[in-house]
Design an enzyme around this catalytic site. Structure first.
Site, PDB file in Angstrom:
ATOM      1  N   LYS A  48       0.886  -1.166   0.000  1.00 30.35           N
ATOM      2  CA  LYS A  48       0.000   0.000   0.000  1.00 30.35           C
ATOM      3  C   LYS A  48       0.922   1.213   0.000  1.00 30.35           C
ATOM      4  CE  LYS A  48      -1.886   3.394   1.932  1.00 30.35           C
ATOM      5  NZ  LYS A  48      -1.711   4.704   1.261  1.00 30.35           N
ATOM      6  N   GLU A  84       9.621   2.495  10.726  1.00 32.99           N
ATOM      7  CA  GLU A  84      10.702   3.488  10.570  1.00 32.99           C
ATOM      8  C   GLU A  84      10.016   4.836  10.452  1.00 32.99           C
ATOM      9  OE1 GLU A  84      13.818   3.241  10.984  1.00 32.99           O
ATOM     10  OE2 GLU A  84      13.908   1.046  11.066  1.00 32.99           O
ATOM     11  N   CYS A 108      14.043  11.444   5.708  1.00 34.38           N
ATOM     12  CA  CYS A 108      13.969  11.197   7.155  1.00 34.38           C
ATOM     13  C   CYS A 108      15.328  11.417   7.795  1.00 34.38           C
ATOM     14  CB  CYS A 108      13.473   9.787   7.415  1.00 34.38           C
ATOM     15  SG  CYS A 108      14.406   8.568   6.516  1.00 34.38           S
ATOM     16  N   GLU A 111      10.318  17.647  13.917  1.00 32.51           N
ATOM     17  CA  GLU A 111      10.664  17.375  12.528  1.00 32.51           C
ATOM     18  C   GLU A 111       9.900  18.364  11.627  1.00 32.51           C
ATOM     19  OE1 GLU A 111       9.092  13.767  10.616  1.00 32.51           O
ATOM     20  OE2 GLU A 111      11.133  13.384   9.937  1.00 32.51           O
TER      21      GLU A 111
HETATM   22  P1  NAP Z   1       2.458   9.164   6.808  1.00 28.27           P
HETATM   23  O1  NAP Z   1       1.437  10.203   6.696  1.00 28.27           O
HETATM   24  O2  NAP Z   1       2.643   8.482   8.118  1.00 28.27           O
HETATM   25  O3  NAP Z   1       2.118   8.086   5.681  1.00 28.27           O
HETATM   26  C1  NAP Z   1       2.876   6.930   5.479  1.00 28.27           C
HETATM   27  C2  NAP Z   1       1.995   5.830   4.895  1.00 28.27           C
HETATM   28  O4  NAP Z   1       1.008   5.439   5.865  1.00 28.27           O
HETATM   29  C3  NAP Z   1       1.215   6.280   3.662  1.00 28.27           C
HETATM   30  O5  NAP Z   1       1.131   5.209   2.767  1.00 28.27           O
HETATM   31  C4  NAP Z   1      -0.143   6.622   4.255  1.00 28.27           C
HETATM   32  O6  NAP Z   1      -1.193   6.594   3.338  1.00 28.27           O
HETATM   33  C5  NAP Z   1      -0.278   5.516   5.282  1.00 28.27           C
HETATM   34  N1  NAP Z   1      -1.295   5.793   6.314  1.00 28.27           N
HETATM   35  C6  NAP Z   1      -1.782   6.995   6.727  1.00 28.27           C
HETATM   36  N2  NAP Z   1      -2.700   6.811   7.695  1.00 28.27           N
HETATM   37  C7  NAP Z   1      -2.808   5.476   7.911  1.00 28.27           C
HETATM   38  C8  NAP Z   1      -3.578   4.672   8.783  1.00 28.27           C
HETATM   39  N3  NAP Z   1      -4.429   5.203   9.654  1.00 28.27           N
HETATM   40  N4  NAP Z   1      -3.432   3.319   8.727  1.00 28.27           N
HETATM   41  C9  NAP Z   1      -2.563   2.757   7.869  1.00 28.27           C
HETATM   42  N5  NAP Z   1      -1.794   3.473   7.020  1.00 28.27           N
HETATM   43  C10 NAP Z   1      -1.913   4.811   7.031  1.00 28.27           C
HETATM   44  O7  NAP Z   1       3.905   9.690   6.387  1.00 28.27           O
HETATM   45  P2  NAP Z   1       4.265  10.583   5.117  1.00 28.27           P
HETATM   46  O8  NAP Z   1       3.696  11.925   5.352  1.00 28.27           O
HETATM   47  O9  NAP Z   1       3.905   9.867   3.877  1.00 28.27           O
HETATM   48  O10 NAP Z   1       5.868  10.576   5.163  1.00 28.27           O
HETATM   49  C11 NAP Z   1       6.637  11.477   5.920  1.00 28.27           C
HETATM   50  C12 NAP Z   1       7.132  10.851   7.206  1.00 28.27           C
HETATM   51  O11 NAP Z   1       7.829   9.642   6.939  1.00 28.27           O
HETATM   52  C13 NAP Z   1       8.125  11.723   7.953  1.00 28.27           C
HETATM   53  O12 NAP Z   1       7.841  11.726   9.333  1.00 28.27           O
HETATM   54  C14 NAP Z   1       9.466  11.023   7.702  1.00 28.27           C
HETATM   55  O13 NAP Z   1      10.445  11.282   8.670  1.00 28.27           O
HETATM   56  C15 NAP Z   1       9.069   9.608   7.666  1.00 28.27           C
HETATM   57  N6  NAP Z   1      10.062   8.810   6.962  1.00 28.27           N
HETATM   58  C16 NAP Z   1      10.853   7.964   7.679  1.00 28.27           C
HETATM   59  C17 NAP Z   1      11.825   7.202   7.054  1.00 28.27           C
HETATM   60  C18 NAP Z   1      12.673   6.243   7.835  1.00 28.27           C
HETATM   61  O14 NAP Z   1      13.193   5.332   7.222  1.00 28.27           O
HETATM   62  N7  NAP Z   1      12.823   6.411   9.129  1.00 28.27           N
HETATM   63  C19 NAP Z   1      12.004   7.304   5.675  1.00 28.27           C
HETATM   64  C20 NAP Z   1      11.200   8.205   4.964  1.00 28.27           C
HETATM   65  C21 NAP Z   1      10.223   8.942   5.613  1.00 28.27           C
HETATM   66  P3  NAP Z   1      -1.656   7.965   2.591  1.00 28.27           P
HETATM   67  O15 NAP Z   1      -0.603   8.272   1.632  1.00 28.27           O
HETATM   68  O16 NAP Z   1      -2.930   7.621   1.973  1.00 28.27           O
HETATM   69  O17 NAP Z   1      -1.772   9.023   3.672  1.00 28.27           O
END
Ligand code: NAP
Ligand code: MG
Length: 478
Positions: free
Chosen positions: A174, A249, A283, A380
């Site tokens: 997904k 992560e 990240c 962040e």
């Molecule tokens: P996000 O909003 O948490 O979304 C990540 C994924 O989760 C997306 O596919 C999202 O779908 C899905 N999602 C959202 N709500 C959900 C729920 N209730 N149940 C299940 N899945 C759900 O994160 P983002 O805004 O895409 O990415 C930015 C964040 O990722 C930052 O905090 C960054 O630091 C972190 N990140 C961490 C790493 C690492 O390796 N540590 C690497 C890259 C990024 P939708 O797209 O439909 O919202």
């Protein structure tokens, strides 16, 4: 208009809802890149059922045969790098050069895991009776759900799906809604490489519907997630209440420390690329730089000189250093962080605006006079914003670097071995860099954070095996 379909049980299919979401180019308002399937719970159910059905035969294939599919996919990604990179740039904004580099990295990761099926994966242990055979082997978990973010729309799905498949699991992916056209091209390469029906499935749609339905399916054996802390926490609660394996992560607030004995030009160069490449949306991006007070003036000048040269623009323009942030809501969020930093008394030295362009642009932004209590030192931001702090000793600088709930990546610039060793032993980060930028990881080495950045497991390298397999212990007597 290109339609990005689901891929379920070996077929490209429309969503049950018949509904689609338009993904727009963040650099060019009004330009739609593709229409993405809006899936229902029923679509997700069919995908997990297909993965469950395909599991036994994929598990029972010799590892080398599973590896051949990954090798073939690696070659296809390489061949299609330009086309996939162009869609990535138009869909989420990073420059074409970075997008292309990412697709090639995806190819290298597939090659790396293509060999895993032929490497040793167990121990022989001396038995108590001295004659039976006591050994361990790694066995796959079953159906694994992968939920991924938009900032590395190829590399992150690949560094999860390649080990998952190599070790014999079947997968339901997904991807992030706003990077789903790109994710569709990635899955197409694996399908064209010959991944058998049901072994890899793709369901698009919102996290709240599709992601949630995936977590609730009784046949899901594990979930690997990369994204925000808020969503990660929800996933952890659901997965642990069901007793399934999970891996998270999440965010970072990555610090760089610059000592008096550092090569200041090198440090400035790598602080700028670590904080500004990909528009600060990694990240592992550098988010705060803690400089020894005696060199703060000189170092600030060096940073400003480089930051002023940055060209903001459409990622398809080869002159562009960084493109827009990924979405209008990301732009609003970064601009709100900038305003909050000003309200809290940080001094804006550069940027802070939208570069006078239409689209989701934010200028390279530098704040000085940042103190540990300010939110810009702790939260962040995920944009091209850098906070400059001053310290009087390495000890104080390490405390400032550690003063956050996150623990993903950190770096020091110094030519002293004792500074280096003190930093390495006290810094609270999973990824530690010396004279290198905080961003950037090597796929053959373990990757992950400490504290709230991760759920205490590692991705990539051979460490991925720990998450994507169980250890089975076999005792064989005759
Ligand atoms: P996000 O909003 O948490 O979304 C990540 C994924 O989760 C997306 O596919 C999202 O779908 C899905 N999602 C959202 N709500 C959900 C729920 N209730 N149940 C299940 N899945 C759900 O994160 P983002 O805004 O895409 O990415 C930015 C964040 O990722 C930052 O905090 C960054 O630091 C972190 N990140 C961490 C790493 C690492 O390796 N540590 C690497 C890259 C990024 P939708 O797209 O439909 O919202
Ligand atoms: Mg989100």
């Amino acid at each position: 208009m290109k339609r990005t379909l689901n891929y379920i049980g070996g077929d490209w299919c429309e969503p049950e809802s018949g509904e689609w979401t338009a993904n727009d180019n963040p650099a060019r308002p009004g330009e739609t890149v593709g229409l993405v399937a809006r899936s229902t719970e029923g679509d997700v159910k069919r995908a997990v059922d297909a993965a469950a059905e395909a599991f036994a035969s994929w598990r029972d294939l010799p590892g080398a045969k599973r590896g051949k599919v990954l090798d073939a996919a690696a070659r296809l990604l390489e061949e299609r790098a330009d086309a996939i990179a162009e869609i990535m740039t138009r869909e989420m904004g990073k420059t074409f050069a970075e997008a292309r580099g990412e697709v090639l990295r995806g190819s290298a990761i597939l090659k790396f895991y293509g060999g895993e099926g032929e490497r040793a994966n167990g121990d022989h242990i001396p038995p108590a009776d001295g004659k039976s055979l006591l050994y361990t082997r790694r066995i796959p978990l079953g159906v694994v759900g992968l939920i991924t973010p938009w900032n590395f729309p190829v590399a992150i799905p690949v560094w999860k799906l390649a080990p998952a498949l190599a070790y014999g699991n079947t997968v339901v992916l997904k991807p992030a809604g706003n990077a789903s056209v790109t994710a569709g091209l990635l899955v197409e390469a694996l399908v064209d490489a010959g991944v058998p029906a049901g072994v890899l499935n793709l369901v698009h749609g919102s996290g709240s519907v599709t992601g949630n339905a995936l977590l609730e399916h009784p046949r899901l054996a594990a979930v690997s997630f990369t994204g925000s802390n808020a969503v990660g926490k929800e996933i952890a609660l659901k997965a642990s209440s069901r007793g399934i394996k999970y891996q998270l992560e999440m965010g970072g607030k990555n610090a760089v420390i610059v000592m008096e004995d550092a090569d200041l030009d090198q440090a400035a160069e790598l602080v700028v690329s670590g904080s500004m490449k990909s528009t600060g949306q990694k990240c592992t991006a550098t988010s705060k730089v803690i400089v020894m007070r005696s060199i703060a003036g000189t170092f600030t000048e060096k940073l400003l000189e480089r930051l002023r040269r940055i060209r903001v623009g459409d990622g398809m323009d080869p002159e562009t250093y960084f493109g827009p942030v990924a979405t209008p809501s990301a732009q609003l969020s970064v601009l709100a962080h900038i305003r909050k930093a000003q309200d809290e008394g940080a001094k804006l030295l550069l940027g802070g605006g939208t570069a006078n362009r239409d689209g989701c642009f934010v200028e390279p932004t530098l704040f000085a006079g940042v103190t540990p209590a300010m939110s810009i030192a702790r939260e962040e931001i995920f944009g091209p914003v850098l906070a400059l702090m001053e310290a009087d000793s390495l000890e104080a600088a390490i405390s400032m670097a550690n003063d956050t709930e996150f623990g993903l990546s950190a770096a020091i610039f110094t030519n002293s071995l004792s500074n280096t060793m003190a930093f390495v032993s006290r810094i609270e980060a999973g990824m530690v860099k010396v004279n290198a930028e905080t961003a950037g990881v090597e796929y053959q080495a373990p990757f992950g954070g400490l504290k709230q950045s991760s759920s205490n497991s590692r991705e990539q390298g051979r460490a991925a095996m720990d998450f994507f397999t169980h250890i089975q212990t076999i005792s064989l007597s005759i």
